[in-house]
Design a protein around this motif. Structure first.
Motif, mmCIF file in Angstrom:
data_model
loop_
_atom_site.group_PDB
_atom_site.id
_atom_site.type_symbol
_atom_site.label_atom_id
_atom_site.label_comp_id
_atom_site.label_asym_id
_atom_site.label_seq_id
_atom_site.Cartn_x
_atom_site.Cartn_y
_atom_site.Cartn_z
ATOM 1 N N SER A 116 0.831 -1.211 0.000
ATOM 2 C CA SER A 116 0.000 0.000 0.000
ATOM 3 C C SER A 116 0.858 1.250 0.000
ATOM 4 N N GLY A 117 1.932 1.246 0.794
ATOM 5 C CA GLY A 117 2.839 2.383 0.802
ATOM 6 C C GLY A 117 3.512 2.600 -0.533
ATOM 7 N N LEU A 118 3.926 1.508 -1.174
ATOM 8 C CA LEU A 118 4.581 1.625 -2.472
ATOM 9 C C LEU A 118 3.629 2.185 -3.524
ATOM 10 N N PHE A 119 2.402 1.679 -3.548
ATOM 11 C CA PHE A 119 1.457 2.163 -4.545
ATOM 12 C C PHE A 119 0.981 3.580 -4.224
ATOM 13 N N ARG A 120 1.091 3.982 -2.966
ATOM 14 C CA ARG A 120 0.727 5.354 -2.613
ATOM 15 C C ARG A 120 1.749 6.347 -3.157
ATOM 16 N N HIS A 255 -8.151 -8.992 5.776
ATOM 17 C CA HIS A 255 -9.185 -8.101 5.228
ATOM 18 C C HIS A 255 -9.189 -6.771 5.968
ATOM 19 N N LEU A 256 -9.119 -6.829 7.292
ATOM 20 C CA LEU A 256 -9.089 -5.610 8.091
ATOM 21 C C LEU A 256 -7.860 -4.769 7.768
ATOM 22 N N ALA A 257 -6.705 -5.413 7.616
ATOM 23 C CA ALA A 257 -5.479 -4.691 7.290
ATOM 24 C C ALA A 257 -5.614 -3.961 5.955
ATOM 25 N N ARG A 258 -6.228 -4.596 4.986
ATOM 26 C CA ARG A 258 -6.418 -3.952 3.688
ATOM 27 C C ARG A 258 -7.378 -2.768 3.799
ATOM 28 N N ASN A 259 -8.444 -2.921 4.597
ATOM 29 C CA ASN A 259 -9.381 -1.815 4.777
ATOM 30 C C ASN A 259 -8.714 -0.619 5.460
ATOM 31 N N VAL A 260 -7.886 -0.906 6.469
ATOM 32 C CA VAL A 260 -7.232 0.178 7.199
ATOM 33 C C VAL A 260 -6.237 0.906 6.314
ATOM 34 N N THR A 261 -5.435 0.177 5.545
ATOM 35 C CA THR A 261 -4.472 0.837 4.652
ATOM 36 C C THR A 261 -5.181 1.626 3.552
ATOM 37 N N ASN A 262 -6.319 1.121 3.093
ATOM 38 C CA ASN A 262 -7.098 1.906 2.129
ATOM 39 C C ASN A 262 -7.559 3.220 2.754
ATOM 40 N N MET A 263 -8.044 3.126 3.988
ATOM 41 C CA MET A 263 -8.576 4.301 4.675
ATOM 42 C C MET A 263 -7.485 5.327 4.982
ATOM 43 N N LEU A 264 -6.268 4.854 5.241
ATOM 44 C CA LEU A 264 -5.188 5.756 5.618
ATOM 45 C C LEU A 264 -4.399 6.276 4.427
ATOM 46 N N TRP A 265 -4.190 5.426 3.400
ATOM 47 C CA TRP A 265 -3.257 5.776 2.330
ATOM 48 C C TRP A 265 -3.872 5.823 0.940
ATOM 49 N N LEU A 266 -4.545 4.747 0.549
ATOM 50 C CA LEU A 266 -4.983 4.659 -0.840
ATOM 51 C C LEU A 266 -6.230 5.494 -1.108
ATOM 52 N N LYS A 267 -7.222 5.396 -0.241
ATOM 53 C CA LYS A 267 -8.438 6.208 -0.334
ATOM 54 C C LYS A 267 -8.640 6.916 1.002
ATOM 55 N N PRO A 268 -7.785 7.883 1.309
ATOM 56 C CA PRO A 268 -7.753 8.473 2.649
ATOM 57 C C PRO A 268 -9.065 9.134 3.053
ATOM 58 N N VAL A 269 -9.420 8.936 4.318
ATOM 59 C CA VAL A 269 -10.633 9.525 4.889
ATOM 60 C C VAL A 269 -10.232 10.721 5.743
ATOM 61 N N PRO A 270 -10.684 11.920 5.403
ATOM 62 C CA PRO A 270 -10.331 13.109 6.183
ATOM 63 C C PRO A 270 -10.724 12.964 7.654
ATOM 64 N N GLY A 271 -9.848 13.407 8.537
ATOM 65 C CA GLY A 271 -10.076 13.290 9.959
ATOM 66 C C GLY A 271 -9.480 12.030 10.537
ATOM 67 N N ILE A 272 -9.187 11.063 9.662
ATOM 68 C CA ILE A 272 -8.553 9.816 10.084
ATOM 69 C C ILE A 272 -7.173 9.709 9.467
ATOM 70 N N ARG A 282 -6.938 3.235 -11.113
ATOM 71 C CA ARG A 282 -6.024 2.298 -11.772
ATOM 72 C C ARG A 282 -5.004 1.754 -10.781
ATOM 73 N N LYS A 283 -4.448 2.635 -9.964
ATOM 74 C CA LYS A 283 -3.509 2.184 -8.940
ATOM 75 C C LYS A 283 -4.199 1.273 -7.930
ATOM 76 N N LEU A 284 -5.420 1.629 -7.567
ATOM 77 C CA LEU A 284 -6.159 0.828 -6.601
ATOM 78 C C LEU A 284 -6.383 -0.584 -7.133
ATOM 79 N N GLY A 285 -6.791 -0.684 -8.401
ATOM 80 C CA GLY A 285 -7.012 -2.004 -8.988
ATOM 81 C C GLY A 285 -5.727 -2.802 -9.124
ATOM 82 N N THR A 286 -4.660 -2.132 -9.550
ATOM 83 C CA THR A 286 -3.378 -2.818 -9.708
ATOM 84 C C THR A 286 -2.838 -3.291 -8.366
ATOM 85 N N SER A 287 -2.967 -2.455 -7.337
ATOM 86 C CA SER A 287 -2.488 -2.845 -6.010
ATOM 87 C C SER A 287 -3.268 -4.037 -5.477
#
Length: 304
Positions: A116-120, A255-272, A282-287
């Motif tokens: 997730s960090g690399l694709f970010r 699954h939880l780890a993937r959701n958390v990394t999405n929320m923090l890095w790939l599809k960041p949620v403001p306030g979190i 495209r990056k999301l699908g490739t990752s």
């Protein structure tokens, strides 16, 4: 129930499955109807409090995550009830967690974080959302948040991305919602689909599970080929992890780890997340494809 499933994999804990078609169809229909019921309930509750997750990275409040906790926990309990009513026991779910499972879990969670960090950060090719949609999500966020949007830096015309303040309480509530969500999705789309459809062969169960898993997510997030690839490949990877390991806890943590990394890095949620710009679809699908391949390869090696 027979523990011999006939799949080509060497199963870690002898997962069971139900023969036939009629009963699996009825049970699966019940699980999907429950999913639709709680999904509609969640959407109505979110609309009631004025939130639409399709409209960019609007900073959510605690009420939004409380809705998520309520709906995900309710769906988890209801789906477990359906499977119990169908004659399964907790042992059939794969609640064991061996030393091998723990080692695999640590390795795959680390892989999720690293990938997730690399694709970010690589390659740096600008904001994919702006290129594909012709507008900036930051602008959409500004219009919704107004001047009280807790921003640390501005972002306009190539300027540094905005950063939102981190709220520990909001993160804790969101983590509870994501945990309940990961568990209910694993119980329905991995445990339920495996128990009901594995008698027709693991490829059929895998494809059926992944198709419905992708469809449910596409309804909530909107559809394009990269999102479809992301959700389908994610479903395939998690399903293979489950049938190879036989552990619900292992696949739920991944699954939880993937959701958390999405929320923090790939599809960041403001306030979190301190970030605001999402990666391109495209990056999301490739990752997601890369993560699924790593999961499959690691589990094939660990459980062969």
């Amino acid at each position: 129930m027979a523990s011999e499933t006939g799949i080509i994999f060497s199963l870690h804990s002898g997962l069971t499955c139900r023969p036939g078609i009629v009963e699996p169809f009825i049970v699966t229909l019940g699980l999907l109807l429950l999913t639709a019921l709680f999904f509609v309930t969640g959407l109505l509750a979110l609309r009631k409090i004025g939130f639409d997750q399709r409209n960019g990275p609007v900073r959510p409040g605690i009420r939004i995550f409380l809705v998520g906790i309520f709906c995900n926990t309710g769906l988890l309990i209801a789906s477990i009830g359906v499977l119990f009513y169908a004659g399964y026991t907790p042992r059939d779910f794969g609640l064991a967690l061996s030393n091998t499972d723990i080692i695999v879990m640590l390795g795959l969670v680390t892989a999720v974080v690293v990938l997730s960090g690399l694709f970010r950060h690589f390659p740096r090719s600008g904001n994919g959302f702006e290129r594909s949609h012709g507008t900036s999500q930051n602008e959409s966020s500004d219009a919704t948040l107004g001047k009280s949007s807790h921003l640390d830096a501005s972002s306009r015309d190539g300027a540094p991305a905005k950063r939102y303040r981190f709220h520990p309480g909001l993160f804790a509530i969101s983590l509870l919602a994501l945990t309940a969500g990961a568990l209910q999705e694993e119980v329905i789309f991995r445990v339920g689909f495996w128990l009901e459809w594995a008698s027709l062969g693991w490829p059929f169960a895998l494809i059926l599970s992944s198709v419905f898993f992708a469809a449910v997510h596409l309804i909530t997030t909107g559809s394009n080929r990269w999102k479809l690839l992301s959700w389908f490949s994610g479903g395939v990877g998690l399903f293979v992890v489950y049938i190879l390991s036989g552990s619900l806890w292992l696949v739920a943590i991944i699954h939880l780890a993937r959701n958390v990394t999405n929320m923090l890095w790939l599809k960041p949620v403001p306030g979190i997340s301190p970030l605001s710009r999402p990666v391109s679809d495209r990056k999301l699908g490739t990752s997601a494809v890369c993560m699924a391949m790593v999961q499959v390869l690691v589990c094939l090696f660990a459980y062969s």
